[in-house]
Design a protein around this motif. Structure first.
Motif: not given
Ligand code: HEC
Ligand code: HEC
Length: 317
Positions: A193, A220, A260
């Motif tokens: 996804k 990030s 994540i």
């Protein structure tokens, strides 16, 4: 009798958790439209400048040196905070000045914006009296035009989301029950996804004509950011990702958040994010040391990141 009750209670609990896990979240409260007419004169110029910075934070002349990654504010506050979803700035300014338990002081909107610079942008705090800092606060405040002031005595949060952000009631129990299986499920879901846009290595794409922000790694958000917390990321994901078609169940959002946030990312150390006092002026906080790592963000909930991942790849600290 006691055993029967305990069995019943645990059966109920299992059903409860399963039912919850497959759920989509409740719809958000109705968020009013963003204003369309810019104020006249210098005020209008500052609103437009703030808007430009929010979309182009890491390349804008006035802020690029303060950003330590490949993110812009609008990557998480979608459409520059105008999108009526979790993370919108419509309503935000009405909460401020607001008390913040993190800093143990009353925070202004500029203070709060600066916290996203240090954490979500892995950067430095803009100096409060600079044009960039004032412009961003001017833009965010303009987005609350006409809404009543609701200064928040408990947390510095948009009033539309007081009961929504973090969904602590449901994320924490699901997180505490997590194992390596959830990590593997997150890995699979990510491939299905998310990785078309954010890429298999999580680094996104920074091409001229196609930009997808990195979701882990050096470029990030850092381990002090709201989204780095495995109990917080799931709620944001439920309402915002996959971009354009948010469709995750609560369990999928938890598994993805575990996957994540168990990847490496910059470590947050408050003292490294602050300019020296003579340059920055007063830092409005009673909390002057704060550090987080990927490991500590999981340890907070009794979770061991090595066991979740099934390896020893996160630096021991
Ligand atoms: C990586 C995602 C991310 C980025 C990038 C980001 N933020 Fe945030 N921001 C958040 C999250 C998540 C929250 C709310 C959670 C919290 O309080 O920890 C938040 C909260 C805020 C708030 C408090 C108001 C509210 O509605 O709760 C303001 C103001 C804000 N951000 C401004 C900014 C600005 C300005 C930038 C760019 C300099 C920025 N943010 C960049 C994730 C991000
Ligand atoms: C169609 C492309 C697309 C897909 C699919 C997608 N994203 Fe995103 N994602 C984006 C874009 C683009 C942004 C930045 C939004 C903006 O700037 O308007 C973003 C922002 C984010 C952010 C916040 C910024 C950052 O880099 O940390 C996270 C976290 C994130 N996505 C996670 C996910 C996850 C998890 C999935 C899968 C469930 C997913 N995304 C699927 C395009 C996508």
């Amino acid at each position: 009798m006691f055993i029967k009750q305990a069995l019943l209670a645990s059966a109920f609990c299992v059903i409860g958790v399963t039912a919850l896990a497959s759920e989509r979240p409740a719809p958000l409260p109705k968020i009013p439209d963003a204003p369309t007419a810019y104020p006249v004169g210098e005020l209008g110029r500052m609103v437009k400048l703030g808007e430009e910075i929010i979309y182009n934070t890491n390349t804008h002349e006035l802020t690029k040196d303060l950003v330590g990654n490949d993110l812009n504010c609008s990557n998480c506050h979608l459409d520059g905070g105008k999108e009526p979803t979790l993370g919108t700035f419509i309503g935000t300014a009405t909460s401020f000045p607001a008390y913040s338990a993190r800093e143990k002081t009353v925070q202004t909107l500029q203070n709060r914006i600066n916290n996203c610079f240090m954490r979500s942008m892995n950067g430095k705090r803009p100096i409060i009296d600079t044009e960039a800092s004032i412009a961003m606060a001017t833009y965010v405040t303009w987005l609350s035009t006409g809404l009543p002031v609701t200064q928040n005595a408990k947390k510095p949060v948009n009033p539309f989301f007081t009961d929504v952000w973090w969904g602590k009631n449901w994320t924490v129990p699901m997180l505490k029950a997590a194992t390596h299986k959830n990590y593997k499920s997150g890995e699979k879901l990510y491939a299905e996804k998310c990785q078309d846009c954010h890429q298999a290595d999580g680094q996104g794409l920074q091409a001229e004509d196609m930009k997808f922000p990195p979701v882990w790694g050096d470029r990030s958000y850092n381990t002090g950011a709201g989204l780095s917390k495995p109990e917080k990321l799931p709620t944001w994901l439920l309402y915002n990702m996959p971009l354009g078609d948010p469709n995750l169940t609560k369990q999928q959002a938890i598994d993805l958040a575990i996957y994540i946030n168990a990847q490496p990312r910059p470590e947050f150390d408050l003292n490294k994010a602050l300019f020296p006092r003579e340059k920055m002026g007063v830092y409005n906080s009673k909390v002057l040391t704060e550090k987080h790592t990927v490991r500590s963000n999981f340890a907070k909930w009794g979770l061991n990141v090595d066991e979740l991942r099934g390896d020893q790849k996160i630096a021991a600290q």
